[in-house]
Design a protein around this motif. Structure first.
Motif, short mmCIF file in Angstrom:
data_model
loop_
_atom_site.label_atom_id
_atom_site.label_comp_id
_atom_site.label_asym_id
_atom_site.label_seq_id
_atom_site.Cartn_x
_atom_site.Cartn_y
_atom_site.Cartn_z
N ARG A 55 0.86 -1.10 -0.05
CA ARG A 55 -0.11 0.01 0.10
C ARG A 55 0.70 1.30 0.06
O ARG A 55 1.90 1.06 0.55
N GLU A 56 0.28 2.25 -0.63
CA GLU A 56 0.83 3.57 -0.39
C GLU A 56 0.70 4.23 0.84
O GLU A 56 -0.19 4.65 0.76
N THR A 57 1.51 4.29 1.66
CA THR A 57 1.32 4.92 3.12
C THR A 57 1.55 6.37 3.16
O THR A 57 2.46 6.76 2.95
N VAL A 96 -6.03 2.46 8.81
CA VAL A 96 -5.34 3.49 9.33
C VAL A 96 -4.69 3.21 10.58
O VAL A 96 -5.20 2.72 11.75
N VAL A 97 -3.58 3.78 11.10
CA VAL A 97 -2.74 3.77 12.41
C VAL A 97 -3.04 5.07 13.12
O VAL A 97 -2.69 6.11 12.29
N VAL A 109 -0.23 -0.04 5.48
CA VAL A 109 -1.37 0.49 5.69
C VAL A 109 -1.57 1.73 4.66
O VAL A 109 -0.63 2.16 4.15
N ASP A 110 -2.91 2.20 4.95
CA ASP A 110 -3.20 3.55 3.83
C ASP A 110 -2.85 4.68 4.57
O ASP A 110 -2.14 5.64 3.83
N TYR A 111 -3.17 4.92 5.83
CA TYR A 111 -2.66 6.02 6.54
C TYR A 111 -1.95 5.97 7.82
O TYR A 111 -2.42 4.99 8.78
N ILE A 112 -1.19 6.76 8.23
CA ILE A 112 -0.64 6.93 9.60
C ILE A 112 -0.96 8.08 10.10
O ILE A 112 -0.15 9.17 9.45
#
Ligand code: AMP
Ligand code: MG
Length: 337
Positions: free
Chosen positions: A3-5, A26-27, A163-166
């Motif tokens: 995934r592009e995080t 999402v983290v 993941v997608d977002y952090i």
């Protein structure tokens, strides 16, 4: 898995909430440790949590809510004493396990008839939950078996590309995972100790909580998840328990007879370990020990330590939770002096 995080600040929490609505991962920070969240109402997204972490599928997830009213959509029964505990400890680091409604998917509960629910107090977590579907399933945001992340560096070490977002934001002031309290039976039981202690709960609901020492309680696996928690850094951990003098003496002897090993010491109340490869101060009390524990264990790995000796004295309160995590990170390598 690829995934592009995107790493974002809490100002852009809406982007992350939209991603959750679309099945993304999402983290996000909480007051305990960073969580790895997905829409709890989307079984495919929840399955992706297990893939991202390498987590065994029979280890259930906690559903995070952002208002007490949401609980009725998850729990079949809410005991009166649990309501009292919610008034006292929610939002906060207490997870409660209820008999689940049929609508809660098996992926979240790992096939159990119960569901674990928590209302975190971290503002960013609350915004994320409120602006997504209102129900976020989340374990800690580490690769399975590793210490939970409490800093953004450790989150990115484990989760970039998965993941997608952090969301990079303040949090994790407690530093260890929530207390897990089973309220689905006639008496309540602590399955995992945390910052909300047995005494805290007993003070509110009296003998409705079973009066058995937490440490004994958790040494027996009572739910599928418990057998998998290791919290282990790459270096071998040995816990040395006892008085400050006795543990210091024991560790000094190890250092004196050491040949070439890179020995790291997690010191608690002693500054005698000059000969160690590195020394990290665990803090001046058990709250600080808890807050820094996972960060410190991972820091030893970053410094290339072969063996960690953790100085520990048996304590009450949050010390019981620290003991639980530290002992698991050490496997059976516990020495009483
Ligand atoms: P983590 O968020 O990674 O610390 O893991 C969640 C913890 O909650 C695990 O230790 C699970 O075993 C526990 N848990 C979640 N749901 C349940 C449940 N329905 N029954 C018992 N334990 C649960
Ligand atoms: Mg975990």
């Amino acid at each position: 898995m690829n995934r592009e995080t995107k790493i974002i600040s809490s100002e852009n929490v809406i982007d992350a909430a939209n991603s959750i609505k679309c099945g993304g991962l999402v983290v996000f920070p909480t007051e305990t440790v960073y969580g790895l969240g997905a829409d709890a109402l989307n079984p495919k997204a929840c399955m992706d949590i297990f893939k991202a972490k390498g987590r065994p599928a029979d280890n259930p997830l906690i559903v995070h809510i952002a208002d007490v009213g949401s609980l009725k959509d998850l729990a079949k029964e809410i005991p009166d004493e649990a309501k009292v505990l919610m008034d006292r400890f929610w939002p906060g680091p207490l997870t409660m396990i209820f008999k689940k409604k049929d609508s809660v998917c098996d992926t979240v509960t790992a096939g159990l008839k119960t569901v674990a629910v928590r209302f975190p107090s971290n503002e960013t977590a609350i915004e994320l939950i409120k602006n997504s579907t209102g129900f976020i399933a989340a374990p800690s945001a580490n690769l399975s078996g590793s210490p939970s992340p409490t800093s953004i560096v450790h989150v990115t070490d484990d989760m970039m590309g998965r993941v997608d977002y952090i969301i990079d934001d303040e949090g994790c002031e407690i530093g260890i995972e929530s207390t897990v309290l089973d309220v689905s039976g006639d008496v309540f039981k602590i399955l995992r100790p945390g910052a909300v202690t047995f005494d805290d709960i007993h003070n509110v609901i009296g003998d409705k909580i079973e009066d058995i020492p937490v440490a004994k309680n958790v040494s027996v696996p009572q739910c599928p998840g418990m057998k998998y928690t290791h919290y282990s850094p790459k270096a071998d951990v040995t816990v040395v328990c006892g008085s400050n003098e006795a543990t210091s003496e024991y560790i000094l002897n190890i250092l004196r007879s050491n040949n070439n090993e890179k020995i790291g010491i997690l010191s608690y109340g002693s500054d005698l370990f000059d000969d160690a490869y590195c020394v990290i101060d665990a803090g001046c009390d058990m709250r600080e020990y808890a807050k820094g524990l996972y960060y410190n264990l991972r820091e030893f790995d970053r410094l290339g330590v072969d063996k960690i000796y953790a100085q520990f004295c048996l304590e009450e309160g949050i010390g019981i939770a620290v003991k639980n995590r530290l002992f698991k990170s050490a496997g059976n390598d516990i020495i009483y002096v």
